[in-house]
Design an enzyme around this catalytic site. Structure first.
Site, short mmCIF file in Angstrom:
data_model
loop_
_atom_site.label_atom_id
_atom_site.label_comp_id
_atom_site.label_asym_id
_atom_site.label_seq_id
_atom_site.Cartn_x
_atom_site.Cartn_y
_atom_site.Cartn_z
N PRO A 400 0.83 -1.21 0.00
CA PRO A 400 0.00 0.00 0.00
C PRO A 400 0.86 1.26 0.00
O PRO A 400 2.05 1.22 0.35
CB PRO A 400 -0.80 -0.12 1.30
CG PRO A 400 -0.70 -1.56 1.70
CD PRO A 400 0.61 -2.03 1.19
N PRO A 401 0.30 2.40 -0.37
CA PRO A 401 1.05 3.66 -0.33
C PRO A 401 1.49 3.99 1.10
O PRO A 401 0.78 3.72 2.07
CB PRO A 401 0.04 4.69 -0.85
CG PRO A 401 -0.97 3.90 -1.61
CD PRO A 401 -1.05 2.58 -0.94
N SER A 722 -13.10 -13.54 -1.05
CA SER A 722 -12.93 -13.77 0.39
C SER A 722 -14.15 -13.37 1.21
O SER A 722 -14.17 -13.58 2.42
CB SER A 722 -11.71 -13.01 0.91
OG SER A 722 -11.85 -11.63 0.72
N LYS A 765 -5.68 -7.69 6.76
CA LYS A 765 -7.05 -7.86 7.27
C LYS A 765 -7.06 -7.91 8.79
O LYS A 765 -7.95 -7.32 9.44
CB LYS A 765 -7.67 -9.12 6.68
CG LYS A 765 -7.90 -9.04 5.17
CD LYS A 765 -8.45 -10.35 4.62
CE LYS A 765 -8.70 -10.24 3.12
NZ LYS A 765 -9.19 -11.50 2.54
#
Length: 824
Positions: A400-401, A722, A765
Site C-alpha cells: 500500500p502507499p 474472500s 485484514k
C-alpha cells in the site's frame, strides 16, 4: 423543403411559361453573368430550344443536395419532379451558346430577376415550367416596407469600404473588379456581386436568393465579407511573421560569414573552429567504446562540413554532447559490506525484518557474483556476457502507499554507495519515453533510462522504476514491452536507445521496481520480477515509526529546534487512531507536519518555549477527529455479519447485510459488487438452501420470500472471493434468527460442498480488524501459516479461529438461541 403554393390560389395572369435549366452546385443571382455547361440530354435540348426563341430567356434553378447525389451516381439520371429543385430560381438571358465538337454545350447567361417555380409542365424532351416573377429588391420597396433609408445607405457604404480593405489585403485582387464594385449603385446588385465573389456553398447562396428583405440581405452579405477579411488579415500576419523569421536567419548567416572574414583578416581564432577543436579534444579523452567513437567521429566530420550555425548543426552538436557525456565506461566501486548495509537499513526503517533479510540476501548474491567475475575476467567468454553482473530477477516492492517502498530503494543505494535515480512510470503511455526518440524528429531526446544514467554520471547506479502498475498503453506503443528488454538480464547488456542509436550496457544497473497492485502489472513483466510484499503497519509499529523517524523529520522541515514539539505516547496513539486510517504512515506524517507548522507559527511570533501537545489539544490543532475509534457494530441483530477485505490501501472491514423480501423472488444484490463477489453471494445462497434442513431452516422461507443481500458503501466498487464466508453467515443468521457476534470478523472463500478455502492479505485484514476493535477473527484453516506475518502484539491480544468447514464457521460466529427454531 419549401412548400409549393397551389396554382388555384394564384391569379392566372401572373403565371408565365418558360424553359427550365437545372444546375448542380451553382446558384445564379440577378445581375450576375456566368458560364454554365449543359451536358445531359434534356439540358442540351433546353439550350437548343431557348436559342430558337426571340427573348432567349430560361429559368435557372439549383438542384437540391440529395438530388445532386443521385445525378452524380447515375450518369443517365435526370430531374423528374419539382421536389428535387429549389423553388426560388432566377430568370436569365442567354447571351451566347458555344457548341463544342465533342461533349456538352457551353452557355453564357446573365441573371435578370427572381422567380418562383409553380408547376413543372413537361420533362420530355425539355423542361417547361410555369413561374411567377418576384418583386425586385429596390430601396423604394424596402422603405415602403418599413426600412430606414439611412440604414440601407450605411450598409451599402460599409460593403464598399470592406471591399477596399479586402483589395488592400490581397495584392492579387484585380483593380478593375474593385472599380466595378465601387460604381454599383443598386444595393441589391452590390450584395449579389459580393456573394458571387465570396464563392460560398449552394445552400448559403440559395438563402441569399430567397431573401425578400433588402436590409437583411445586406447585413448577411456584410457579415460574410467581414469573416473573409479576418481570414485575409490573419493570413497576412502569418506570412509576415514567416518572412521576418526567414529574413532574420538570412541576416544572421551573412553576418556570421562577414565576421568569419573579419576574423581571418585580423588573424583571430574562428569561434566555430575553436568549437570543433574543443569537441575533438573531448573525444580524444572520452575513452568511448569503439562503435560510439566511430559514430562520434562521423558526426563531428558532418558538423565541420555544415557548420554549427545551421539548424542541422545544432542537432548534431546536441547529439555529440550526449554521446561524450554518457558514462560508457565509468563505474563506481560498490560497498559490499553486508554489516554496513544492515546498519543502514536499520537506521532508515523500523521493523520490516524479513524484508531487510531479503535485501541482504540480494546484496550477498551480488557480492558473490562480483567476486566470481573478478576471478574469471581474463577467461570469460563473450556469450556469457549477460551473466557477468546479473544477480537474478529484479526485486519489486509491492504494498500500500506510504509503507516505505521508495525509501527502501534509497537505503539500498546508500548502503552500496551508488547514486540513486528514480523514474516515475505513472501514466506513461509512449514507449519512446523509455526507448528515446529518433533524431529525425524535432525535439528528439534520449529515453528516461539514458537520461537517468546521464544524471547519475556512472553506468552502475541504482534506478528505481516507480509505479509499475500504473503504466498505460495506447496507439503510441506499449511501454511495458520496452521494460521487458530493460529488465531482462538476457537482453539489457545491449540496450539500444533510439536517440543514441548505439548499444548501451545496462547489466550493471541495480533495478528496483515498486507497485501497489500486482493485478495491474502485465504478466510477462511480472515474470521478470521477484516480489517482496510490504504489508501495513500495526499500531505499535506506527507509534515507534512516528517517535523515531516521522516527528524528528517534520520538526526539522519546519525549521524548529529538536525539542520544540513534544508528544506523549497517548497523544501519538490518538493521532493514529482518530486522524489516520491507513496501512502506511504517509497520512500520519502529514498530521505530524501540521502540528509542527502550528508550533512554527508560535516560534516565529516570539514564543520559543517547547510545546507539549496533550491529547485534549488535538481537536484544537488538527480539527475534529476524522475517524471513530471503533467501527465494529455495537448492537447485534440477525442478518448482519462483519467481513474483512484487502484493498490497495491495505485492509478494511466490511459489513454484509441480509433481509427477507416477503412474497419476493430470487436473490437481489446491491453495493456495487464485482463479478467474483456476485458469484460468492450466489454460492452462499445456494449452499444455505441446499442445506436448509441441517441448519434448521424451513425451505418454504426460500419459496415464499426473496432475499436481498447488501454490502454498504455502494459508491465503492468491491470484488474478490474472500467475502463468501461472511455472506453465508449473514444469510444463515437471518434465516435462523440468530445474530452474529459483534466482536468477530471473518474471511474466506467457499464452495458448494461447504469447504472453506484459503485467501490472501491475512496480515492487512487482521490489522484492519484490530483498528476497528474486533478481538475474534475466523480464518480458513489453510491460512494458519500466514499468522506468522501478523505482529506479535496483535497475535497476543486477538483470538484466531481456524475453520475448514462452513459448519465450524457458523458454530463460532452465531450467537446461539434456540437451536432448530426455523424462521417462517
Amino acid at each position: 423543403m419549401f412548400p409549393l403554393p397551389h396554382l388555384a390560389l394564384k391569379p392566372r395572369e401572373k403565371l408565365e411559361t418558360g424553359f427550365l435549366l437545372p444546375l448542380r452546385n451553382i446558384v445564379l443571382l440577378p445581375g450576375v453573368t456566368l458560364p454554365v455547361v449543359a451536358g445531359r440530354p434534356r439540358s442540351v435540348s433546353v439550350a437548343e430550344s431557348v436559342m430558337m426563341t426571340e427573348q432567349k430567356q430560361v429559368i435557372i434553378a439549383a438542384v437540391r443536395p440529395e438530388a445532386v447525389q443521385k445525378l452524380e451516381k447515375e450518369e443517365k439520371a435526370e430531374i423528374e419532379s419539382l421536389e428535387e429543385l429549389y423553388p426560388i430560381a432566377t430568370l436569365a438571358v442567354v447571351h451566347k451558346m458555344l457548341r463544342l465538337p465533342v461533349g456538352p454545350i457551353q452557355l453564357i447567361i446573365e441573371g435578370q430577376e427572381r422567380v418562383r417555380i409553380e408547376q413543372l409542365l413537361q420533362t420530355e424532351p425539355t423542361y417547361i415550367v410555369k413561374f411567377e416573377r418576384l418583386p425586385n429588391l429596390t430601396v423604394e420597396a424596402a422603405i415602403a416596407a418599413g426600412a430606414q433609408q439611412q440604414s440601407i445607405q450605411a450598409l451599402t457604404s460599409a460593403l464598399k469600404s470592406l471591399w477596399q480593405e479586402a483589395a488592400s489585403l490581397n495584392p492579387n485582387f484585380p483593380e478593375e473588379v474593385l472599380t466595378v464594385l465601387l460604381n454599383i449603385e443598386s444595393p441589391a446588385q452590390l450584395a449579389y456581386q459580393t456573394a458571387i465573389l465570396l464563392q460560398q456553398e449552394v445552400p448559403k447562396m440559395q438563402t441569399l436568393l430567397e431573401q425578400n428583405d433588402l436590409e437583411l440581405l445586406l447585413r448577411q452579405v456584410l457579415a460574410d465579407l467581414q469573416k473573409e477579411i479576418e481570414v485575409l488579415r490573419l493570413r497576412g500576419e502569418i506570412l509576415g511573421e514567416t518572412k521576418k523569421e526567414i529574413d532574420q536567419q538570412q541576416k544572421e548567416f551573412f553576418l556570421r560569414q562577414q565576421l568569419k572574414k573579419i576574423q581571418e583578416e585580423l588573424g583571430e581564432v574562428d569561434s566555430e573552429k575553436q568549437e570543433i577543436e574543443e569537441l575533438r579534444s573531448r573525444l580524444a579523452t572520452a575513452n568511448l567504446p569503439e562503435p560510439a567513437e566511430k559514430q562520434a567521429k562521423r558526426e563531428l566530420a558532418r558538423l565541420e562540413r555544415i557548420g554549427s550555425a545551421s539548424a542541422e548543426g545544432g542537432v548534431i552538436r546536441t547529439y555529440l554532447d550526449w554521446l561524450l557525456e554518457m558514462p560508457w565506461n565509468k563505474t563506481i566501486e560498490d560497498n559490499l559490506d553486508l554489516q554496513n548495509a544492515r546498519e543502514v537499513l536499520d537506521a532508515d526503517h523500523y521493523g520490516l525484518s524479513k524484508i531487510k533479510d531479503r535485501i541482504i540476501e540480494h546484496l550477498a548474491t551480488f557480492k558473490l557474483k562480483r567476486m566470481a567475475r573478478n576471478e574469471d575476467t581474463e577467461t570469460e567468454k563473450p556469450e556469457r556476457h549477460d551473466e557477468r553482473y546479473s544477480v537474478g530477477t529484479v526485486i519489486c516492492f509491492v504494498g500500500p502507499p506510504g509503507t516505505g517502498k521508495t525509501s527502501l530503494g534509497r537505503s539500498i543505494a546508500r548502503a552500496l554507495g551508488r547514486p540513486f535515480e528514480r523514474i516515475g512510470l505513472g501514466g506513461l503511455r509512449d514507449e519512446a519515453e523509455l526507448r528515446g526518440h529518433r533524431r529525425t524528429y524535432i525535439g528528439a531526446m534520449p529515453g528516461r533510462i539514458v537520461q537517468a544514467l546521464h544524471r547519475a554520471g556512472v553506468k552502475n547506479p541504482v534506478i528505481m522504476l516507480d509505479e509499475l502498475d500504473k503504466i498505460g498503453m495506447d496507439y503510441r506503443g506499449d511501454p511495458a514491452s520496452v521494460l521487458l528488454e530493460i529488465l531482462d538480464p538476457q537482453q539489457n547488456y545491449s540496450f539500444r536507445d533510439l536517440y543514441l542509436d548505439l548499444d548501451f550496457d545496462l547489466s550493471q544497473i541495480l533495478f528496483i521496481g515498486t507497485a501497489n497492485d500486482l493485478s495491474r502489472v502485465p504478466a510477462p513483466l511480472l515474470d521478470r520480477l521477484e516480489i517482496i510484499e510490504l504489508s501495513g503497519y500495526s499500531e505499535e509499529e506506527k507509534l515507534a515509526i512516528a517517535e523515531q523517524y516521522l516527528l524528528p523529520r517534520q520538526i526539522e522541515k519546519a525549521g524548529l529546534p529538536a525539542n520544540a514539539v513534544q508528544l506523549s505516547t497517548e497523544t501519538l496513539r490518538q493521532i493514529i487512531e482518530l486522524y489516520t486510517r491507513e496501512a502506511g504512515v504517509r497520512k500520519l506524517e502529514q498530521q505530524l507536519g501540521t502540528l509542527c507548522r502550528k508550533v512554527a507559527v508560535r516560534y516565529a511570533s516570539g514564543e520559543t518555549t517547547p510545546t507539549i501537545v496533550h491529547p485534549e489539544q488535538l481537536e484544537e490543532l488538527l480539527g475534529p477527529p476524522h475517524f471513530w475509534r471503533e467501527e465494529k457494530r455495537k448492537v447485534s441483530r440477525p442478518g448482519v455479519a462483519t467481513g474483512l477485505a484487502w484493498t490497495v490501501q491495505g485492509g478494511e472491514i466490511l459489513f454484509v447485510e441480509a433481509v427477507l423480501l416477503p412474497q419476493g423472488k430470487d436473490l437481489t444484490l446491491t453495493g456495487q459488487l464485482g463479478e467474483v463477489m456476485q458469484e460468492s453471494a450466489k454460492l452462499a445462497y445456494s449452499y444455505i438452501w441446499s442445506n436448509a434442513d441441517a441448519l434448521g431452516i424451513d425451505v418454504s422461507a426460500f419459496k415464499s420470500n426473496g432475499l436481498h443481500l447488501h454490502v454498504p458503501a455502494g459508491a465503492i466498487p468491491k470484488d474478490g472471493p474472500s467475502a463468501g464466508v461472511t455472506m453465508v453467515v449473514a444469510i444463515a443468521s437471518l434465516l435462523t434468527n440468530q445474530p452474529v457476534r459483534t466482536d468477530t470478523a471473518m474471511t474466506g472463500e467457499i464452495d458448494l460442498s461447504g469447504e472453506v478455502l484459503p485467501i490472501g492479505g491475512v496480515r492487512e485484514k487482521v490489522l484492519a480488524a484490530r483498528r476497528a476493535g474486533i478481538t475474534r477473527i475466523i480464518l480458513p484453516k489453510q491460512n494458519e501459516k500466514d499468522l506468522a506475518e501478523v505482529p506479535q502484539d496483535a497475535r497476543e491480544k486477538m483470538e484466531f479461529i481456524l475453520c475448514d468447514r462452513i459448519e465450524q464457521v457458523l458454530e463460532n460466529a452465531l450467537v446461539r438461541r434456540q437451536m432448530n427454531q426455523p424462521v417462517v
